[in-house]
Design an enzyme around this catalytic site. Structure first.
Site, mmCIF file in Angstrom:
data_model
loop_
_atom_site.group_PDB
_atom_site.id
_atom_site.type_symbol
_atom_site.label_atom_id
_atom_site.label_comp_id
_atom_site.label_asym_id
_atom_site.label_seq_id
_atom_site.Cartn_x
_atom_site.Cartn_y
_atom_site.Cartn_z
ATOM 1 N N TYR A 61 -19.569 22.487 126.604
ATOM 2 C CA TYR A 61 -19.893 23.551 127.566
ATOM 3 C C TYR A 61 -21.410 23.728 127.637
ATOM 4 O O TYR A 61 -22.138 23.252 126.765
ATOM 5 C CB TYR A 61 -19.155 24.856 127.244
ATOM 6 C CG TYR A 61 -19.366 25.455 125.859
ATOM 7 C CD1 TYR A 61 -20.425 26.312 125.608
ATOM 8 C CD2 TYR A 61 -18.476 25.189 124.820
ATOM 9 C CE1 TYR A 61 -20.600 26.886 124.349
ATOM 10 C CE2 TYR A 61 -18.637 25.760 123.567
ATOM 11 C CZ TYR A 61 -19.709 26.604 123.333
ATOM 12 O OH TYR A 61 -19.884 27.163 122.101
ATOM 13 N N HIS B 186 -23.238 20.753 123.165
ATOM 14 C CA HIS B 186 -24.035 20.666 124.402
ATOM 15 C C HIS B 186 -24.573 19.239 124.549
ATOM 16 O O HIS B 186 -24.889 18.591 123.549
ATOM 17 C CB HIS B 186 -25.247 21.608 124.351
ATOM 18 C CG HIS B 186 -24.887 23.019 124.004
ATOM 19 N ND1 HIS B 186 -23.900 23.719 124.658
ATOM 20 C CD2 HIS B 186 -25.388 23.864 123.066
ATOM 21 C CE1 HIS B 186 -23.812 24.927 124.138
ATOM 22 N NE2 HIS B 186 -24.687 25.048 123.163
HETATM 23 C C1 LIG Z 1 -27.311 26.014 115.203
HETATM 24 C C2 LIG Z 1 -26.963 26.395 116.598
HETATM 25 O O1 LIG Z 1 -25.824 26.634 116.900
HETATM 26 N N1 LIG Z 1 -27.988 26.464 117.460
HETATM 27 C C3 LIG Z 1 -27.791 26.852 118.845
HETATM 28 C C4 LIG Z 1 -28.604 28.104 119.133
HETATM 29 C C5 LIG Z 1 -28.177 29.288 118.241
HETATM 30 O O2 LIG Z 1 -26.808 29.578 118.456
HETATM 31 C C6 LIG Z 1 -28.985 30.508 118.640
HETATM 32 O O3 LIG Z 1 -30.351 30.227 118.610
HETATM 33 C C7 LIG Z 1 -28.693 31.660 117.673
HETATM 34 O O4 LIG Z 1 -29.505 32.720 117.986
HETATM 35 O O5 LIG Z 1 -28.417 28.507 120.506
HETATM 36 C C8 LIG Z 1 -28.669 27.535 121.510
HETATM 37 O O6 LIG Z 1 -30.055 27.400 121.827
HETATM 38 P P1 LIG Z 1 -31.426 28.004 121.217
HETATM 39 O O7 LIG Z 1 -31.350 29.458 120.989
HETATM 40 O O8 LIG Z 1 -31.855 27.166 120.070
HETATM 41 O O9 LIG Z 1 -32.415 27.744 122.430
HETATM 42 C C9 LIG Z 1 -32.181 28.313 123.702
HETATM 43 C C10 LIG Z 1 -32.349 27.264 124.793
HETATM 44 O O10 LIG Z 1 -33.698 26.801 124.809
HETATM 45 C C11 LIG Z 1 -33.750 25.414 125.121
HETATM 46 N N2 LIG Z 1 -34.480 24.695 124.057
HETATM 47 C C12 LIG Z 1 -34.590 25.217 122.832
HETATM 48 C C13 LIG Z 1 -35.323 24.556 121.861
HETATM 49 C C14 LIG Z 1 -35.922 23.347 122.179
HETATM 50 N N3 LIG Z 1 -36.684 22.669 121.293
HETATM 51 N N4 LIG Z 1 -35.801 22.837 123.396
HETATM 52 C C15 LIG Z 1 -35.085 23.491 124.349
HETATM 53 O O11 LIG Z 1 -35.008 22.983 125.472
HETATM 54 C C16 LIG Z 1 -32.305 24.949 125.297
HETATM 55 O O12 LIG Z 1 -32.029 24.949 126.679
HETATM 56 C C17 LIG Z 1 -31.508 26.023 124.591
HETATM 57 O O13 LIG Z 1 -30.220 26.202 125.162
HETATM 58 C C18 LIG Z 1 -27.998 28.039 122.803
HETATM 59 O O14 LIG Z 1 -27.457 29.151 122.785
HETATM 60 O O15 LIG Z 1 -28.089 27.294 123.809
HETATM 61 C C19 LIG Z 1 -28.115 26.140 121.209
HETATM 62 C C20 LIG Z 1 -28.314 25.734 119.759
HETATM 63 O O16 LIG Z 1 -27.637 24.524 119.497
HETATM 64 C C1 LIG Z 2 -23.422 23.925 116.436
HETATM 65 C C2 LIG Z 2 -22.065 24.183 117.003
HETATM 66 O O1 LIG Z 2 -21.459 23.362 117.641
HETATM 67 N N1 LIG Z 2 -21.568 25.390 116.758
HETATM 68 C C3 LIG Z 2 -20.280 25.790 117.284
HETATM 69 C C4 LIG Z 2 -20.476 27.023 118.126
HETATM 70 O O2 LIG Z 2 -21.311 26.652 119.190
HETATM 71 C C5 LIG Z 2 -22.295 27.598 119.570
HETATM 72 O O3 LIG Z 2 -21.677 28.518 120.438
HETATM 73 C C6 LIG Z 2 -22.573 29.481 120.957
HETATM 74 C C7 LIG Z 2 -21.784 30.474 121.764
HETATM 75 O O4 LIG Z 2 -20.914 31.175 120.923
HETATM 76 C C8 LIG Z 2 -23.673 28.812 121.763
HETATM 77 O O5 LIG Z 2 -23.142 28.136 122.878
HETATM 78 C C9 LIG Z 2 -24.394 27.831 120.861
HETATM 79 O O6 LIG Z 2 -25.322 27.126 121.628
HETATM 80 C C10 LIG Z 2 -23.421 26.845 120.253
HETATM 81 O O7 LIG Z 2 -24.106 26.071 119.320
HETATM 82 C C11 LIG Z 2 -19.147 27.536 118.640
HETATM 83 O O8 LIG Z 2 -18.600 26.624 119.551
HETATM 84 C C12 LIG Z 2 -18.204 27.769 117.463
HETATM 85 C C13 LIG Z 2 -16.823 28.183 117.942
HETATM 86 O O9 LIG Z 2 -16.017 28.409 116.854
HETATM 87 O O10 LIG Z 2 -18.078 26.545 116.719
HETATM 88 C C14 LIG Z 2 -19.313 26.104 116.138
HETATM 89 O O11 LIG Z 2 -19.065 24.950 115.399
#
Ligand SMILES: CC(=O)N[C@H]1[C@H]([C@H](O)[C@H](O)CO)O[C@](OP(=O)(O)OC[C@H]2O[C@@H](n3ccc(N)nc3=O)[C@H](O)[C@@H]2O)(C(=O)O)C[C@@H]1O
Ligand SMILES: CC(=O)N[C@@H]1[C@@H](O[C@@H]2O[C@H](CO)[C@H](O)[C@H](O)[C@H]2O)[C@@H](O)[C@@H](CO)O[C@H]1O
Length: 339
Positions: A265, A315
């Site tokens: 997603y 992603h």
């Molecule tokens: C470990 C993990 O699950 N990390 C996810 C984190 C995490 O859940 C949150 O930071 C918690 O606050 O969230 C994500 O993403 P994250 O919060 O890292 O970053 C938001 C969006 O910024 C862009 N990005 C970020 C860092 C980078 N070096 N380059 C980029 O282009 C991306 O478009 C990214 O989506 C998320 O929600 O998308 C996606 C990340 O994969």
């Molecule tokens: C790293 C990973 O795949 N974690 C998943 C988790 O994904 C995270 O979900 C967030 C929204 O809730 C957001 O999209 C973030 O960018 C994702 O990394 C979830 O899918 C979770 C569901 O149980 O499972 C984790 O393994």
């Protein structure tokens, strides 16, 4: 004699009105002279533009939603899609709902209609301020991702000059102002990435499951939900009037039309970018770009799980990055790549 004068006067009036309409049809700064050759040229240029783009949607130099300039964009952009879940569009299409339910493998989800009813008994569900548009407006938006490429970028002032500044997840501004700015108008979160926000900031909750919608209600009232797939805050201070909700149908639209079903997603980053394409007239991106390992590193911390999304395949970072690069190549957005 009086009749002839009246005819001539009417003709002149219609001619001047038509000329000023064509010459002022768009807001590009054109040098208007009254030399006959120049007038004819300008007239024919404006006429061609009018035929090609019957009505400009905004008053910026270029408007994101203007069609007919890039086939790639036109094939993906669906103007009728509504980014926010409001009291006016509470129905989720069966197709989207089926897909959405699988995103995080939710067991025994509560009835969605009942959940949305309770949601809008708690928050107002009014998205008008964002969705109200007019062709005399030029709404400039900065979408600020969380990339480490913002460090030492000195983009702060530039980011703050936008009408809307959209940020996401745990992104801080305090202590990083010169690189990321200090203004935020909208902040995207889901329960697991929630952070408290200043009073004037609108929080846009992205629901990936029914529990996320129920969490909004719980966090503002009873505080009964404190765990999803990780611990989440029991109570939040954000004012209910400042809470907006991303529409699940729009999430599916981003996945189908823009991501062409790549990854499990869409990430918060790409969801924010497509959201901005629908509510802004000009879109500029900051803080997008993985590090040399292809990991999503942050500007404010050394996040050890920056590469987790690649391992789990949640992603498709490369495909998402192709989308933003193509949007920039067809002049729909500008991409500020930082350092
Ligand atoms: C470990 C993990 O699950 N990390 C996810 C984190 C995490 O859940 C949150 O930071 C918690 O606050 O969230 C994500 O993403 P994250 O919060 O890292 O970053 C938001 C969006 O910024 C862009 N990005 C970020 C860092 C980078 N070096 N380059 C980029 O282009 C991306 O478009 C990214 O989506 C998320 O929600 O998308 C996606 C990340 O994969
Ligand atoms: C790293 C990973 O795949 N974690 C998943 C988790 O994904 C995270 O979900 C967030 C929204 O809730 C957001 O999209 C973030 O960018 C994702 O990394 C979830 O899918 C979770 C569901 O149980 O499972 C984790 O393994």
């Amino acid at each position: 004699m009086r009749r002839r004068h009246l005819k001539m006067f009417s003709f002149l009036f219609v001619f001047i009105a038509a000329m000023s309409f064509f010459l002022n049809y768009n807001h590009y700064e054109a040098m208007v002279t009254w030399a006959p050759q120049q007038i004819v040229m300008q007239f024919s240029e404006q006429f061609k533009k009018l035929m090609k783009h019957p009505r400009r949607p905004c008053s910026c130099k270029a408007c994101v939603s203007e069609l007919g300039l890039s086939l790639w964009f036109d094939e993906r952009f669906n103007q009728t899609m509504q980014p926010l879940l409001t009291t006016q569009n509470t129905l989720i299409s069966p197709d989207s709902y089926k897909w959405w339910l699988k995103l995080q493998g939710e067991k025994n989800p509560k009835n969605i209609n009942e959940t949305i009813k309770e949601l809008f008994e708690t928050i107002s569900g009014d998205g008008n301020q964002l969705q109200e548009r007019s062709s005399s407006m030029c709404r400039r938006c900065a979408v600020v991702g969380n990339s480490g490429n913002l460090r030492q970028s000195h983009y702060g002032q530039d980011i703050d000059s936008h009408d809307f500044v959209l940020r996401m997840n745990r992104a801080p501004t305090v202590g990083f102002e010169s690189d990321v700015g200090s203004k935020t108008t909208h902040h995207f979160v889901y329960p697991e990435s929630f952070k408290e926000l200043p009073e004037n900031v609108s929080m846009i909750v992205i629901p990936f499951k029914t529990l996320d919608l129920r969490w909004v209600v719980s966090a503002l009232t009873t505080g009964t939900i404190n765990h999803t797939y990780v611990p989440v805050p029991r109570k939040i201070k954000v004012k209910k009037e400042k809470i907006l909700v991303y529409h699940p149908d729009f999430l599916k639209y981003v996945f189908d039309h823009w991501l062409q079903r790549h990854g499990r997603y869409p990430s918060t980053g790409i969801l924010s970018v497509v959201f901005a394409l629908h509510v802004c007239d000009e879109v500029n991106l900051y803080g997008f770009g993985a590090n040399s390992k292809g990991h999503w590193h942050h500007y404010w911390e050394n996040n050890p799980s920056a590469g987790a999304f690649r391992q789990t395949g949640v992603h498709d970072g490369d495909f998402e990055s192709n989308i933003t690069s193509t949007l920039a190549a067809v002049n729909k957005i500008r991409l500020f790549k930082g350092r």
